[in-house]
Each structure stands twice: as C-alpha cells, then as structure tokens.
Write an enzyme that holds these catalytic residues in place. Structure first.
Site, PDB file in Angstrom:
ATOM      1  CE  LYS A 144      -4.255  -1.630   0.268  1.00  0.00           C
ATOM      2  NZ  LYS A 144      -5.620  -1.187   0.329  1.00  0.00           N
ATOM      3  NE  ARG A 178      -8.074  -8.180  -0.926  1.00  0.00           N
ATOM      4  CZ  ARG A 178      -8.791  -7.394  -0.132  1.00  0.00           C
ATOM      5  NH1 ARG A 178      -8.261  -6.290   0.372  1.00  0.00           N
ATOM      6  NH2 ARG A 178     -10.034  -7.684   0.178  1.00  0.00           N
TER       7      ARG A 178
END
Length: 197
Positions: A144, A178
C-alpha cells in the site's frame, strides 16, 4: 473477470474470490466457480445484497469513504475506528436480515480506501476493536501507498513494509490477509505463530 474465474476454478481447488460490486458479475462469476464475493461497496449497489443473498456465497464487506474516484480527495472522520466499525456492523446486520448466516460474513476495514496515513495507522493500532465484533477480519495492507509514505519506497521495494504490516494486522486479530508476496508472508506468519505458541 468471468473467464478468469472459470479458468482458475478449473485449475485449482482454492476458493476463488471475485472482486465486484455489480450484481450481474456476482451472478456470472458464481456460475463458473467463484466461492466468495468481495465487495468494496459492501453490497450497497442496487440489487447487490439481494443477488448475493440468493447466491448463498460468503461475502467480504469493505469500508470505503466516498468512491474510488474521489475517496482520497479529503478523507475526514471524527473517530475513524468507531465510524468504520459502525458502518461494517450495519452492513453485516443488513446481510443477516437478508438471510446470510453470520459465518458467511467477513469484514474489511478498507485500509487506503478513503483514509489518510493517520487514519490507516489508527485503524491498525486499534484493530482489536474491529476483530472483537464476532466476524472474521480481513486486512489488505500489502504494498500500500502508506508504506511509501513511511519509508519512501517504490512499489517494487515494499516487501519489508508489507511483511511488517501483515504481522501487525495478524497480531491485531486479522484472520485473513490479502497479500502479493504469499510465500514470504507465510514464512513470517509461521514464525509469529511459533513465537506466540
């Protein structure tokens, strides 16, 4: 996505998750082997809740402030953890009312979806608040942009940050992660499990 879901389902006995908010895609993907509906809009699109309930597949409900085009423009919360929790529990209640069993519902706080770096860090610090609500919690932190904000690393160099976030999420109660780097994350989690006993 339907041909991809079908091909993976034919090649593997793994549960295939389809990432969609669109009822027609949910239905088509379920017809070729999808075993989980992952919806960034938490089944709020017209007809999505009804179709998902009829299909009988487990669902992952994610929190997102705004929509994908505008979500990072100016995210704002009074208390991000409380607001995310209340939204997710409200959507879980809607699923229960539509006929889902509690065991079919997963929750995802939506790291990076309509949240600043500080919002993401606060969610991570207080993840047990969400994990203690009785639903399996999914965390998607791999690669991210928050890692870049903290370390300055480009996407290709975010493995160490991704592993650190995965371990913190697991310690905070996330049951599903994830990730992009499956083998490396699995190794890290095995070590964490060994240490924790």
């Amino acid at each position: 996505v339907v041909p991809v879901v079908e091909a993976i389902s034919d090649l593997s006995d793994a549960i295939v998750s389809v990432d969609t908010s669109t009822p027609a895609v949910m239905e088509a993907a379920a017809g070729v082997g999808a075993g989980l509906i992952n919806d960034v809009r938490a089944l709020q699109r017209r007809g999505a809740l009804e179709v998902a309930a009829r299909l009988g597949l487990p669902v992952c409900l994610m929190h997102m402030q705004g929509d994908p085009q505008t979500m990072q423009a100016s995210p704002s919360y009074t208390d991000v953890v409380t607001e995310v929790r209340d939204f997710l529990l409200g959507r879980a209640d809607a699923c229960l009312a539509a006929g889902f069993a509690q065991e079919q519902i997963l929750l995802d706080p939506g790291f990076g979806f309509g949240k600043t770096l500080e919002h993401n860090l606060d969610l991570l610090r207080r993840l047990p608040v969400l994990a203690d609500e009785g639903y399996p919690l999914l965390a998607g932190l791999s690669r991210k942009s928050m890692i870049a904000r903290l370390t300055g690393r480009d996407v290709a160099d975010r493995l160490p940050g991704s592993l650190a976030l995965a371990l913190l999420a697991a310690q905070g109660g996330a049951r599903l992660l994830r990730v992009h780097d499956v083998a490396e994350t699995t190794d890290a989690l095995r070590i964490l499990e060994a240490v924790q006993g």
